[in-house]
Design a protein around this motif. Sequence first.
Motif, short mmCIF file in Angstrom:
data_model
loop_
_atom_site.label_atom_id
_atom_site.label_comp_id
_atom_site.label_asym_id
_atom_site.label_seq_id
_atom_site.Cartn_x
_atom_site.Cartn_y
_atom_site.Cartn_z
N GLY A 170 0.83 -1.20 0.00
CA GLY A 170 0.00 0.00 0.00
C GLY A 170 0.87 1.24 0.00
O GLY A 170 1.98 1.25 0.54
N LEU A 171 0.34 2.31 -0.60
CA LEU A 171 1.07 3.57 -0.71
C LEU A 171 0.30 4.65 0.03
O LEU A 171 -0.91 4.79 -0.15
N THR A 172 0.98 5.42 0.88
CA THR A 172 0.34 6.51 1.60
C THR A 172 0.42 7.79 0.77
O THR A 172 1.13 7.86 -0.24
N SER A 173 -0.29 8.83 1.22
CA SER A 173 -0.32 10.09 0.47
C SER A 173 1.04 10.76 0.39
O SER A 173 1.31 11.52 -0.55
N ASP A 174 1.91 10.51 1.36
CA ASP A 174 3.24 11.13 1.32
C ASP A 174 4.26 10.25 0.59
O ASP A 174 5.46 10.51 0.63
#
Length: 895
Positions: A317-321
């Motif tokens: 998963g990739l976070t907004s930052d």
Amino acid sequence: MGHKMLRPALILLVPLLVVRCSDSTGSTAAPTVDSISPSNGPLAGGTLVTITGKNLSGVSSVKIGGNELVNRQMVSATQITGTTPAALSAGAKDVVVTAGTLSSSPCAACFTYEGLSVASVTPAVSSLVGGVAVTISGTNFTNVTNVTVGGAALGNRTVVSSTQITGTVPALAVGSKDVIVTSAAFGNGTCSGCVLYMDPAVLSPPISAGGFHACQLSSGVASCWGHNALGQLGDGTNVDAPAAVAVAGGVVFASVHAGGDFSCGLTAAGAAYCWGINFSSELGTGTPSAGTNTPAPVSGGITFTQLAVGGGQHTCGLTSDGAAFCWGAQPGTGTATNASVPTAVGGGMRFSFLAAGGGFTCGLTPAGAAYCWGVNSSGELGNGTTTNSLTPLPVAGGLSFVDIALGGGHACAATAAGAAYCWGSNSSGELGTGSNSGSLVPVAVAGGLAFRAIGQGAVHSCGLAMSGAAYCWGNNQEGRLGTGSVTPSNVPVAVTGGLTFTALSVGVDHACGVSAGTTVYCWGADRFEQLGNGRAQTWTPEPVTGLDSAGFTRAGPYGNYSCAVNGSGAASCWGENNGGPLGNGSGSNTAVPVPVSGGLAFTTLATARGHNCGLTATGAAYCWGLGIYGELGTSAVFSGAPAPVTGNLTFKDITVGVNHTCGLTTAGVAYCWGDNGLGQLGNGTGANSDHPVAVSGGHVFSAIAAGIWHTCGLEGTNVFCWGNLVGTWPTPVQMNSIYSFVAIASGGWHSCALTSSGAAYCWGFNTKGELGDGSTNSATFPVAVLGGHLFATLTVGNEHTCGITTAGATYCWGNNAHGQLGAGSPLTSPTPIAIQTDPGFTALAAGEDHTCGLVAHGVVSCWGDGYYGQLGRGTFGFAAAPVATVPLSASRQVK
């Protein structure tokens, strides 16, 4: 008198002039600068400063970085004030004071001009339609006059503070974009390659093809279809679905992703849910090995903007930052230990996009640079080596990509111009280069096509062209390239049908695309109904097409084909032809009967998986198909047509296992040949043989029957077995002396026998209830089949059994996943159940997952799995060209 008055005046004047001259030139000390306060200020100048030093009287110039101090005031011989001039560049500048012809030594780097800097943009990815709300971080966001992304103005610009600006990104073409902030006070600041623009078909596809299932999203409702043995459809059941069924739980998803044997979804708020298999903790629930058939929240409370679900056993998963987290097998966290919860990927990289493959992961940075980590045995990390890596490493070549997709052991990516590059394994041409040689670094895909999206299967690849046409390349088993054939290609070939797609997703052995009208089309393998077209299963008997009157029929207990022999002894076969068991000289599957080559007349026929054997009226044995272990009875490893078995023995019966064959001579002596690794030949040696060898023990058998790795013989009323069957027996072992048997039948992993009264007994593995005793407990020795039926004949398949009673009724029991029990439904039964629409069969033949029967007038009917055409209907279970999926039915939705 006048002269007396003038002389003294002249005398006084000279000393006065001398004194004045001495005042302007008498000092030899140059000015010095000790400090400037404040010592920093904006690039635009205007900072009020005080310069402190010595000998500052009579100063004619003060310069900062070569530019003159504005509004200079000499306060004293030790102090000067003024305002800083504008500078062309940020950084530390020298201060120089000049008095007449004397200049001070520079006050080196005494004043620092501060410029504006742009550090990052969050999130660092946008679809080409723009509109994404972003936060720009940096320094000196004061008096901001302009903010651009890729040269276009940031929408709804708000300067939150001197370190933060918010707004919405404009619509732009795909590619990496610079972000520039302009300030009246601090100048310009640039974040190069700070936002990656991607095609919506890549960033938020409405469909996802996984291992043997697929999922789609419509108005927040996720639905899936295909294989569901491990709960990967998320509908609360473990039953395969030939058409879309709604994912249970009522969660409204923003995206849905199908993996190998599991699926995940992401809500608009960034909450991740997963369902299906969890053997390697790929669900991220913190509970290893505990799978679920409904959505379960991923542990950790992390808010994600994107999920990457692999065909293997991990999720990321990739976070907004831009921080990447992974869980499951080989998560890329710097260790090889599985992670049961999301764990940060090592290296501190910021990514805009992630993709997960079989055992590796790749990410694209905001600048479009590709980094990969994980397994690298085939060069799938693209860094020029085959060394595994637990942390991200850059892909070689320095290319900038806007899409990346991973397969089993290869990867492909596309540039902003649509040029496709691939690397890794290439045994089936999946790199699309025109050859089958692998590559450790990116190599261009042949054909010069421009792609907007790329997708990968296990050993094939597909791309969505700018025109909307789909192209595929690589392995084409079961029609996974969508060309209308099963011919492989190592260069891109067009998917047939002339369809235009807006999105594309590729599974292990199938692919799906969304047409412009939102209709989903799929092509390729459909063994687990992953094409979602509602393919009808044949759960009741239906006649074989184009078959002349048959005398008897056979279906291999571990094969996906069928055979029949007519009244003249001519043999025909149909179904899967991998290895050539159909005997027609080709390797192509066929959905209708084709004659066995050679023109021989057979009195009996035996089928298994990759080879068949038959006996002529003289007792001569012939075999054909694969003979890797010597199972053809010759030194040949393959024969496309019947070839005589060596030894000139005369047989009255013949039977075949997966890799071995046994024959019974007219004298009742059993001979076997082929694989003997598990004692299948019964001679106690363990050595393979490409010619018949006598079974040990001096037994005289009246009948023999082979399963996958075992054989049984009937001597008198006693049954003896050898090989591997709930134990390994290199020589014949008596099963039980209590019962008196008159007939035997063997198949996959079990065998059965009949008493003189017709009572049936079975033994062996019983995972699906194939022993018919009402349980799923395996048995080393015969157990009674329940129901009180008296049988005249039995046939044994891989995991099911069928028999015809003395009254002429057909019953079946065991595995029924493909309808092989003929009961009109897919429900498995551990006890005999009557087939539907029973025409009154006189003979039966059970295959791996299908069954065939013969009626008195020679008509053969088959039921169960018809994937490889083994039912003889003229159709295959897979689709070599796109077929439309069946829309989600409200009646099938699960709340």
